[in-house]
Scaffold this motif. Structure first.
Motif, PDB file in Angstrom:
ATOM      1  N   THR A  37       0.873  -1.161   0.000  1.00  0.00           N
ATOM      2  CA  THR A  37       0.000   0.000   0.000  1.00  0.00           C
ATOM      3  C   THR A  37       0.913   1.215   0.000  1.00  0.00           C
ATOM      4  O   THR A  37       1.784   1.334   0.861  1.00  0.00           O
ATOM      5  CB  THR A  37      -0.913   0.035   1.238  1.00  0.00           C
ATOM      6  OG1 THR A  37      -1.728  -1.141   1.256  1.00  0.00           O
ATOM      7  CG2 THR A  37      -1.800   1.269   1.225  1.00  0.00           C
ATOM      8  N   THR A  68       1.411   5.612  -0.920  1.00  0.00           N
ATOM      9  CA  THR A  68       0.628   6.836  -0.923  1.00  0.00           C
ATOM     10  C   THR A  68       1.184   7.892  -1.858  1.00  0.00           C
ATOM     11  O   THR A  68       2.385   7.969  -2.121  1.00  0.00           O
ATOM     12  CB  THR A  68       0.529   7.449   0.495  1.00  0.00           C
ATOM     13  OG1 THR A  68       1.780   8.060   0.863  1.00  0.00           O
ATOM     14  CG2 THR A  68       0.123   6.409   1.525  1.00  0.00           C
ATOM     15  N   GLU A 105      -3.129   4.942  -1.978  1.00  0.00           N
ATOM     16  CA  GLU A 105      -3.890   5.792  -1.074  1.00  0.00           C
ATOM     17  C   GLU A 105      -3.374   7.225  -1.211  1.00  0.00           C
ATOM     18  O   GLU A 105      -2.225   7.440  -1.609  1.00  0.00           O
ATOM     19  CB  GLU A 105      -3.726   5.341   0.380  1.00  0.00           C
ATOM     20  CG  GLU A 105      -4.360   4.014   0.721  1.00  0.00           C
ATOM     21  CD  GLU A 105      -5.861   4.118   0.949  1.00  0.00           C
ATOM     22  OE1 GLU A 105      -6.401   5.250   0.908  1.00  0.00           O
ATOM     23  OE2 GLU A 105      -6.491   3.080   1.181  1.00  0.00           O
ATOM     24  N   ALA A 162      -7.064  10.087   8.970  1.00  0.00           N
ATOM     25  CA  ALA A 162      -7.991   9.437   8.048  1.00  0.00           C
ATOM     26  C   ALA A 162      -7.337   8.235   7.378  1.00  0.00           C
ATOM     27  O   ALA A 162      -7.978   7.194   7.172  1.00  0.00           O
ATOM     28  CB  ALA A 162      -8.468  10.444   7.003  1.00  0.00           C
ATOM     29  N   LEU A 163      -6.058   8.358   7.020  1.00  0.00           N
ATOM     30  CA  LEU A 163      -5.351   7.220   6.438  1.00  0.00           C
ATOM     31  C   LEU A 163      -5.293   6.063   7.418  1.00  0.00           C
ATOM     32  O   LEU A 163      -5.500   4.902   7.044  1.00  0.00           O
ATOM     33  CB  LEU A 163      -3.935   7.637   6.026  1.00  0.00           C
ATOM     34  CG  LEU A 163      -3.046   6.501   5.511  1.00  0.00           C
ATOM     35  CD1 LEU A 163      -3.596   5.930   4.198  1.00  0.00           C
ATOM     36  CD2 LEU A 163      -1.609   6.972   5.322  1.00  0.00           C
ATOM     37  N   SER A 213      -7.395   5.276   9.648  1.00  0.00           N
ATOM     38  CA  SER A 213      -8.707   4.624   9.671  1.00  0.00           C
ATOM     39  C   SER A 213      -8.884   3.687   8.477  1.00  0.00           C
ATOM     40  O   SER A 213      -9.473   2.616   8.599  1.00  0.00           O
ATOM     41  CB  SER A 213      -9.822   5.676   9.672  1.00  0.00           C
ATOM     42  OG  SER A 213      -9.768   6.474  10.836  1.00  0.00           O
ATOM     43  N   ARG A 214      -8.341   4.078   7.332  1.00  0.00           N
ATOM     44  CA  ARG A 214      -8.522   3.279   6.122  1.00  0.00           C
ATOM     45  C   ARG A 214      -7.648   2.028   6.106  1.00  0.00           C
ATOM     46  O   ARG A 214      -8.012   1.026   5.496  1.00  0.00           O
ATOM     47  CB  ARG A 214      -8.237   4.127   4.870  1.00  0.00           C
ATOM     48  CG  ARG A 214      -9.198   5.287   4.687  1.00  0.00           C
ATOM     49  CD  ARG A 214      -9.143   5.840   3.264  1.00  0.00           C
ATOM     50  NE  ARG A 214      -7.845   6.369   2.890  1.00  0.00           N
ATOM     51  CZ  ARG A 214      -7.427   7.614   3.112  1.00  0.00           C
ATOM     52  NH1 ARG A 214      -8.230   8.470   3.742  1.00  0.00           N
ATOM     53  NH2 ARG A 214      -6.231   8.027   2.717  1.00  0.00           N
TER      54      ARG A 214
END
Length: 234
Positions: free
Chosen positions: A36, A38, A61, A73-74, A76-77
Motif C-alpha cells: 500500500t 501513498t 492511497e 484518516a489514512l 482509519s482506512r
C-alpha cells in the motif's frame, strides 16, 4: 498431506508518487510483497500506472502528511491491515542557500515536511505494524552532524538532523517496543531532489536499501544505516 503457503509480506510506503518512494514500491512488488503506497494529491501519478500492472498487489492511497487530519484518516482506512513494514519517505529542499538567507516561511516548510510530519506518521501508524515488523524513515547522510565537513544545504541538513533526533527520542520513549526502527541514508541519488549529477542511479540505490531493511528485520532497536548497510555516524 496439508500444505501451507508462505504468507505474503506487506508494506505501507508513505510518499511514493515519484523518485525513491516510487522505486521502493516497485521493488517490493517485484519481490512478491503486497504494497500500500501513498501519493499526496488526487491526480494520477506513475504509482497509479504501477498499480494497474501489479495484479492487485499494489494499492494507492492519498495523504498529505503535513495535514494531521489526513494522517488520521489514512490510519482509519488501513487499520484492518497488519504490515510487516512501514516506510516513511519524505523530503524537500530549499536549495543550497545559507540559513541567513532563508525566510522563516521556507525554514518552517522544510522542517515540517522533513522532520515533524514523518514523525507524526510514525506515531499515528505504529500500531498497524506487526510487533516483529519494521518502521523505517528515509533520512540522509546530510543529517549526520559528524559528517558535515562541507556545509551547504544548511536547512535541509538541519531538517534531517532534527528527524534523526526525533526518531531517537521515539526509540527511547518506546524502549520496550519490539519494532525494528531504521533511519535510512539512500546515498546521493539521481532523483529530482538529488539532481542529475548524483553518482548513484535509483536502480543502484533502491535494491540495496530494500536488502538493508530486510537484513535488520526482527532485530529491534534503532539504527542509522546507509544503502550499503553501513552504520552512519550521528
Amino acid at each position: 498431506m496439508t500444505t501451507h503457503a508462505t504468507p505474503r509480506k506487506s508494506a505501507l510506503i508513505i510518499g511514493a508518487s515519484r523518485g525513491l518512494g516510487l522505486a521502493m514500491a516497485a521493488e517490493y512488488v517485484a519481490r512478491g510483497w503486497r504494497v500500500t503506497a501513498t501519493v499526496r494529491g488526487d491526480g494520477r501519478t506513475a504509482l497509479h500506472d504501477q498499480a494497474d500492472a501489479a495484479d492487485g498487489r499494489l494499492t494507492v492511497e492519498a495523504v498529505d502528511i503535513t495535514v494531521p487530519e489526513q494522517v488520521v484518516a489514512l490510519h482509519s482506512r488501513v487499520a484492518g491491515t497488519a504490515f510487516d513494514l512501514l516506510l516513511v519517505n519524505a523530503g524537500i529542499t530549499n536549495g543550497d542557500v545559507p540559513v541567513t538567507d532563508v525566510s522563516t516561511e521556507t525554514f518552517n516548510r522544510v522542517m515540517v515536511t522533513n522532520a515533524l510530519s514523518p514523525m507524526r506518521v510514525v506515531e499515528a501508524l505504529q500500531d498497524v505494524v506487526l510487533r516483529a515488523g519494521t518502521i523505517a524513515v528515509m533520512s540522509s547522510r546530510q543529517g549526520s552532524i559528524t559528517l558535515n565537513d562541507r556545509a551547504g544545504y544548511e536547512v535541509y541538513r538541519a531538517s534531517k538532523s532534527a528527524l534523526n533526533q526525533l526518531m531517537r527520542s521515539f526509540a527511547v520513549r518506546h524502549a520496550h517496543d519490539p519494532h525494528t526502527l531504521l533511519l535510512l541514508s539512500p546515498g546521493w541519488v539521481q532523483t529530482e531532489l538529488g539532481g542529475p549529477a548524483a553518482p548513484l542511479t535509483i536502480g543502484e540505490s533502491v535494491p540495496r536499501l530494500v536488502d538493508t531493511i530486510e537484513n535488520h528485520a526482527g532485530e529491534g532497536g534503532l539504527r542509522f544505516v546507509d544503502y550499503q548497510d553501513h552504520t552512519v555516524p550521528w
